[in-house]
Enzyme design. Sequence first.
Site, PDB file in Angstrom:
ATOM      1  N   HIS A   1      35.975 -97.640  79.086  1.00  0.00           N
ATOM      2  CA  HIS A   1      35.990 -96.393  78.133  1.00  0.00           C
ATOM      3  C   HIS A   1      34.721 -96.530  76.974  1.00  0.00           C
ATOM      4  O   HIS A   1      34.042 -97.614  77.051  1.00  0.00           O
ATOM      5  CB  HIS A   1      37.264 -96.753  77.113  1.00  0.00           C
ATOM      6  CG  HIS A   1      37.426 -97.970  76.238  1.00  0.00           C
ATOM      7  ND1 HIS A   1      36.874 -98.251  75.138  1.00  0.00           N
ATOM      8  CD2 HIS A   1      38.056 -99.312  76.622  1.00  0.00           C
ATOM      9  CE1 HIS A   1      36.939 -99.386  74.851  1.00  0.00           C
ATOM     10  NE2 HIS A   1      37.653 -99.912  75.579  1.00  0.00           N
TER      11      HIS A   1
ATOM     12  N   CYS B   1      39.403-104.595  78.346  1.00  0.00           N
ATOM     13  CA  CYS B   1      38.920-103.528  78.896  1.00  0.00           C
ATOM     14  C   CYS B   1      37.386-103.439  78.725  1.00  0.00           C
ATOM     15  O   CYS B   1      37.088-104.536  78.156  1.00  0.00           O
ATOM     16  CB  CYS B   1      39.570-102.283  78.411  1.00  0.00           C
ATOM     17  SG  CYS B   1      41.401-101.954  78.669  1.00  0.00           S
TER      18      CYS B   1
END
Length: 475
Positions: free
Chosen positions: A368, A387
Amino acid sequence: MLMSCSKGKHEEFGRNLAKAFKSRQYKNFDTEAYNEVFKAELKKLKPELHDPNWITKIYNEENNDNGLTLVGAFLINGKLDNLHQNLLNAKYHGLNPEFFHSDKITELLNTVKTKKFKKVEESYPYLAQLELYSADGLINYANILKYGAVNPKTVLSSYYVSVERPDFIDAEKTLDLLDLDKFLEDLQPKNGYYQRLSNLLINDDKPETVQKLSSEDKQKIYLSMERLRWPVKEYKGKYLLVNIPEFTLRLIDNNTTDLQMKVCVGEAGGHETPILSGMIDRMQVNPVWNIPESIASTEIISSLRKDSYYLEAKNMVAYKNGELVNSPTVDWNSADVSQYSFKQNPGADNSLGQIKFIFQNPYAIYLHDTPAQAMFKQDMRAVSHGCVRVQQPMQLQEFLLNDKSKSEEIVKETEAAANGAKAEARWVKIKDPIPVFISYYTAWSDDAGNLVSSKDVYGYDKLLMPKFKAYMATL
């Protein structure tokens, strides 16, 4: 069960040995007498073999006619020499040639080719040992190049790539009918980055090379090559590769880097980004962040107890039993946080930035964007909750979509949201999903073949080293 050459063929083998190596005693070769010696040597050498069960299955002690399976088929035609050279070259795979009995095979090949035996019976132990060491060396060399020496599941609990480790040479195959040269050629890893690391070792071994690799760099190369042997799915075609220690994402097409960018990965000490792979098949523009319970129960609740308007300030909302709640009216000091879920709405301040990239995995890991761009200026970028934050999300979506009009639409949409327009979350499907590999290599190579060395940020090299040491080439 594996069957070997016929008795007549073995007697012809003796005559051919005599002619090839100019040793007349080989003409008197006796198959039955040899196989009795072979059985004795098999029993004696078992403790030295790495795969005695496989060897025993192949050379069934009840079968009195298979003690020349490799030697009978490949000694005179020079193919056993090719196997021997491959085993010697194991050092360019970061492996110790002596693990595959290369030193013993060197001596035995020299003996059977040059020694003038007074009686043919004197040659039998040498030929039997050559057969057994060659077979054991071959099966272990094949299995290690195909699957790696160490099962990654025994090293890392956070290794989530599928692992298959069967015997690469099936025990039902007839080894003396094997196209040995082609088998050895096909066995060599095809991954371009593996080959570049191997070339670094080859060049380092040349006398004319002035700038030699350090022991530390060699060890990193050895361990990285071992890791490159692990994945069931090969790195080929078009794919994304996140290299955790390097804090780098590469967009690769046919072993060439189309784009390279910095990334931030999980923090060591409990938030490590797991090693896994998948297919990126969709992305969310102006994403919603569904805040994980692990973060909600620590960071979010702690902030709420200090400031009941924290959620409003961060563009976040809370739900209880699926119903939106008015955060400032909740007594967060006594609230059971497990009854609540939290989300951060789309916007320029969303922790996922303006776009996230999804691939199916059971660990809720994805790539992301991030508003925290200052982190990319740091050398140490193990800072996330697990992440992967990417530095250039717009270039990444262009690579994935391969559709100029769709990419331009996303750019306009996110620019408008950044300038204050109302941001609406929207899913975009990737027509041709692309593989992504989240990996861990402390040694890598750029497209020019230069070594890229990284720190062992998670300490995974230290975990692998004790298990790999028995197979490893000298430093």
